[in-house]
Scaffold this active site. Structure first.
Site, PDB file in Angstrom:
ATOM      1  N   LYS A   1      67.294 112.617  47.664  1.00 16.07           N
ATOM      2  CA  LYS A   1      67.478 112.615  49.120  1.00 16.07           C
ATOM      3  C   LYS A   1      66.278 111.989  49.833  1.00 16.07           C
ATOM      4  CE  LYS A   1      68.213 117.088  49.145  1.00 16.07           C
ATOM      5  NZ  LYS A   1      68.300 117.344  47.676  1.00 16.07           N
ATOM      6  N   THR A   2      65.077 112.389  49.432  1.00  8.64           N
ATOM      7  CA  THR A   2      63.877 111.821  50.048  1.00  8.64           C
ATOM      8  C   THR A   2      63.742 110.337  49.722  1.00  8.64           C
ATOM      9  OG1 THR A   2      62.738 113.960  49.922  1.00  8.64           O
ATOM     10  CG2 THR A   2      61.363 112.001  50.213  1.00  8.64           C
TER      11      THR A   2
ATOM     12  N   ASP B   1      62.999 117.285  56.003  1.00 11.34           N
ATOM     13  CA  ASP B   1      63.419 117.926  54.758  1.00 11.34           C
ATOM     14  C   ASP B   1      63.710 119.403  55.036  1.00 11.34           C
ATOM     15  OD1 ASP B   1      64.039 118.063  52.110  1.00 11.34           O
ATOM     16  OD2 ASP B   1      61.968 118.126  51.392  1.00 11.34           O
TER      17      ASP B   1
ATOM     18  N   THR C   1      69.512 121.341  50.878  1.00 11.73           N
ATOM     19  CA  THR C   1      70.156 121.843  49.669  1.00 11.73           C
ATOM     20  C   THR C   1      71.202 122.897  50.010  1.00 11.73           C
ATOM     21  OG1 THR C   1      68.395 123.493  49.446  1.00 11.73           O
ATOM     22  CG2 THR C   1      68.119 121.430  48.240  1.00 11.73           C
TER      23      THR C   1
ATOM     24  N   ARG D   1      64.619 113.956  39.012  1.00 15.23           N
ATOM     25  CA  ARG D   1      63.280 114.566  39.127  1.00 15.23           C
ATOM     26  C   ARG D   1      62.924 115.344  37.873  1.00 15.23           C
ATOM     27  NH1 ARG D   1      62.609 118.382  44.058  1.00 15.23           N
ATOM     28  NH2 ARG D   1      62.652 116.382  45.168  1.00 15.23           N
TER      29      ARG D   1
END
Length: 350
Positions: A76-77, A121, A170, A229
């Site tokens: 997402k980032t 975020d 999330t 990640r």
């Protein structure tokens, strides 16, 4: 240009990170794609975003506000950064918990230039009072604040340059309907298939300067929970092992040894995953989230956001109105005897 608006937690450095976390974050940033063509996976989402960006640039308008949801570590980032780069704009980053009062928001918004991007975020954790001030900002590009208090209080309207808000979450279900409806682009990231993770791992290994063969990459990809990640984190730790013990080559044997050292089994379950399942199994019944969190020493939110989704998606756990229940697969995986009165479920809910 990225501006950060956050507060360091106790025991952390000025950047709000422990030294090891800071090192990992630096490596994470290095491994991130620098353009859409380097971004692996989420093809439909990427294609949509490229189309929306191209149209916005043709109209010389700010891109419509974007909400990106999905499990931690899916990109997402990274997508927020790539959108900003594609728009030739500047990125201002913050998080929901950092925006404690309307003044924090006003300070960020008033410094945005035309078509800049504000990335928030954990946007589901924005306080309600701040969220309400965001409404006028993202709809009409102005924000209303109150100066002073009591008899001296007076309203002030601050006009803003057109900008794009990108929210990452999330827990999309925790956003109010009114807030969610104000996003013109809503995309949900899915976990990555092993073949996409395989490509990501090979690219990351090249950047890190470590050799990896196909079998070694497959081991990492299959145990990375469908999350880039996690795949990159496993790769960095196994790289350490390879540099010390196997002449900088990650083979299948080296990858499996590295996974064993980290407590990750062939199904991608780590020590905490197994503790969660064992807690449920040993109780002999359905177990509530609070009980599980206390037993394994994790926060309830962490259990629900980080561990539980994977256990449910891979069929080790089901979620019922009364709590969590381990499946037959979990009993088999942990070599536990299935109770004689165990009742099979037809779905995720009783």
């Amino acid at each position: 240009m990225t501006k950060l608006n956050s507060r360091p937690a106790a025991g952390m450095n000025d950047a709000g990170l422990r030294s090891k976390d800071a090192e990992d974050l630096k490596l994470d940033t290095t491994l991130r794609p620098v353009c859409f063509t380097e971004f692996v996976g989420q093809r439909k989402i990427v294609d949509n975003l490229k189309l929306y960006i191209q149209a916005a640039k043709k109209r010389n308008e700010a891109l419509d506000h974007v909400l990106l949801s999905g499990l931690p570590g899916l990109g997402k980032t990274t997508l927020a950064c790539l959108i900003t780069k594609e728009l030739n704009s500047s990125l201002v980053s913050t998080s929901g918990p950092a925006l404690e009062k309307p003044g924090d928001l006003a300070g960020l918004l008033s410094n945005l230039k035309k078509n800049d991007v504000l990335f928030i975020d954990e946007i589901h954790r924005i306080p309600t009072v701040v969220e309400e001030h965001l409404y006028s900002a993202i709809e009409d590009f102005h924000i209303n604040i109150v100066l002073n208090e009591g008899m001296k209080a007076r309203p002030l309207q601050i006009k803003l340059e057109p900008f794009t808000l990108i929210g990452a979450t999330t827990r999309e279900g925790l956003l109010s309907d009114a807030f969610r409806a104000r996003f013109g682009v809503i995309e949900k990231l899915q976990i990555y298939p092993p073949e996409d993770l395989l490509e990501i791992i090979k690219r990351s290994a090249k950047i890190l300067g470590v050799k990896i063969d196909e079998a070694g990459a497959v081991v990492i990809a299959e145990r990375s929970r469908g999350t880039p990640r996690i795949a990159n984190r496993f790769l960095r730790r196994i790289r350490d092992l390879a540099q010390v013990k196997s002449n900088n080559l990650i083979s299948e044997e080296t990858a499996k040894e590295g996974m064993a050292r980290m407590g990750v089994d062939f199904a991608g379950l780590d020590n905490t995953d197994r503790k969660i399942l064992q807690t449920i199994i040993r109780s002999g019944c359905v177990v509530g989230l609070k009980t599980i969190a206390i037993s394994v020493g994790e926060e309830e939110d962490t259990i629900e956001e980080v561990f539980e989704p994977y256990l449910i998606q891979t069929g080790f756990m089901i979620k019922t109105p009364k709590g969590r229940k381990a499946t037959e697969l979990a009993y088999k995986h942990l070599n536990e005897k299935l109770p004689a009165n165990y009742r099979k479920e037809n779905g995720l809910w009783d």
